[in-house]
Design a protein around this motif. Structure first.
Motif, PDB file in Angstrom:
ATOM      1  N   UNK A   1      29.268  46.970 -58.839  1.00 46.86           N
ATOM      2  CA  UNK A   1      28.485  46.586 -57.671  1.00 46.86           C
ATOM      3  C   UNK A   1      27.220  45.865 -58.142  1.00 46.86           C
ATOM      4  N   UNK A   2      26.948  44.730 -57.548  1.00 50.33           N
ATOM      5  CA  UNK A   2      25.786  43.923 -57.916  1.00 50.33           C
ATOM      6  C   UNK A   2      24.507  44.512 -57.324  1.00 50.33           C
ATOM      7  N   UNK A   3      23.470  44.606 -58.141  1.00 55.65           N
ATOM      8  CA  UNK A   3      22.181  45.140 -57.691  1.00 55.65           C
ATOM      9  C   UNK A   3      21.506  44.139 -56.759  1.00 55.65           C
ATOM     10  N   UNK A   4      21.044  44.623 -55.622  1.00 50.62           N
ATOM     11  CA  UNK A   4      20.316  43.754 -54.705  1.00 50.62           C
ATOM     12  C   UNK A   4      18.868  43.645 -55.155  1.00 50.62           C
ATOM     13  N   UNK A   5      18.295  42.476 -54.960  1.00 51.24           N
ATOM     14  CA  UNK A   5      16.903  42.247 -55.335  1.00 51.24           C
ATOM     15  C   UNK A   5      15.977  42.846 -54.285  1.00 51.24           C
ATOM     16  N   UNK A   6      14.831  43.322 -54.741  1.00 47.31           N
ATOM     17  CA  UNK A   6      13.818  43.812 -53.813  1.00 47.31           C
ATOM     18  C   UNK A   6      12.993  42.627 -53.325  1.00 47.31           C
ATOM     19  N   UNK A   7      12.224  42.852 -52.263  1.00 50.55           N
ATOM     20  CA  UNK A   7      11.345  41.811 -51.740  1.00 50.55           C
ATOM     21  C   UNK A   7      10.356  41.363 -52.816  1.00 50.55           C
ATOM     22  N   UNK A   8       9.858  42.306 -53.587  1.00 57.37           N
ATOM     23  CA  UNK A   8       8.902  41.976 -54.647  1.00 57.37           C
ATOM     24  C   UNK A   8       9.537  41.093 -55.708  1.00 57.37           C
ATOM     25  N   UNK A   9      10.787  41.389 -56.069  1.00 54.75           N
ATOM     26  CA  UNK A   9      11.492  40.582 -57.065  1.00 54.75           C
ATOM     27  C   UNK A   9      11.744  39.169 -56.546  1.00 54.75           C
ATOM     28  N   UNK A  10      12.075  39.069 -55.282  1.00 53.79           N
ATOM     29  CA  UNK A  10      12.312  37.758 -54.679  1.00 53.79           C
ATOM     30  C   UNK A  10      11.022  36.943 -54.667  1.00 53.79           C
ATOM     31  N   UNK A  11       9.923  37.572 -54.253  1.00 50.61           N
ATOM     32  CA  UNK A  11       8.641  36.860 -54.234  1.00 50.61           C
ATOM     33  C   UNK A  11       8.228  36.420 -55.637  1.00 50.61           C
ATOM     34  N   UNK A  13      10.244  35.658 -58.080  1.00 47.09           N
ATOM     35  CA  UNK A  13      11.102  34.523 -58.423  1.00 47.09           C
ATOM     36  C   UNK A  13      10.622  33.252 -57.723  1.00 47.09           C
ATOM     37  N   UNK A  14      10.204  33.361 -56.467  1.00 52.91           N
ATOM     38  CA  UNK A  14       9.701  32.204 -55.719  1.00 52.91           C
ATOM     39  C   UNK A  14       8.433  31.660 -56.363  1.00 52.91           C
ATOM     40  N   UNK A  25      14.265  25.693 -50.871  1.00 48.53           N
ATOM     41  CA  UNK A  25      14.546  27.052 -50.428  1.00 48.53           C
ATOM     42  C   UNK A  25      14.158  27.236 -48.963  1.00 48.53           C
ATOM     43  N   UNK A  26      12.970  26.770 -48.596  1.00 46.34           N
ATOM     44  CA  UNK A  26      12.527  26.886 -47.208  1.00 46.34           C
ATOM     45  C   UNK A  26      13.467  26.155 -46.258  1.00 46.34           C
ATOM     46  N   UNK A  27      13.903  24.973 -46.660  1.00 47.53           N
ATOM     47  CA  UNK A  27      14.825  24.192 -45.831  1.00 47.53           C
ATOM     48  C   UNK A  27      16.141  24.939 -45.639  1.00 47.53           C
ATOM     49  N   UNK A  28      16.670  25.498 -46.722  1.00 49.95           N
ATOM     50  CA  UNK A  28      17.924  26.245 -46.642  1.00 49.95           C
ATOM     51  C   UNK A  28      17.777  27.510 -45.809  1.00 49.95           C
TER      52      UNK A  28
END
Length: 52
Positions: A1-11, A13-14, A25-28
Motif C-alpha cells: 500500500x502506497x503511503x499518502x502524503x500529509x498536507x505538510x509534505x505536500x506544501x 514539495x510545492x 500545478x495550480x492550473x491542473x
C-alpha cells in the motif's frame, strides 16, 4: 500500500518547485476540482485541431 502524503509534505514539495511548475500545478488543480466542463471543451478543441 502506497503511503499518502500529509498536507505538510505536500506544501514542502510545492515550496521546492519552480514558479513555472507551481503555475502548472495550480492550473491542473483548478481544472480537476472546479472546471470539469472546461476540460471537456478543451479536449474537444484539441481533437478538432489535432492537438490531442
Amino acid at each position: 500500500m502506497e503511503k499518502q502524503m500529509t498536507a505538510e509534505e505536500i506544501l514542502e514539495a510545492i515550496q521546492k518547485m519552480s514558479n513555472e511548475a507551481r503555475w502548472k500545478l495550480l492550473d491542473k488543480m483548478y481544472d480537476l476540482y472546479y472546471s470539469k466542463e472546461h476540460l471537456i471543451k478543451k479536449e474537444r478543441l484539441e481533437r478538432l485541431w489535432g492537438g490531442g
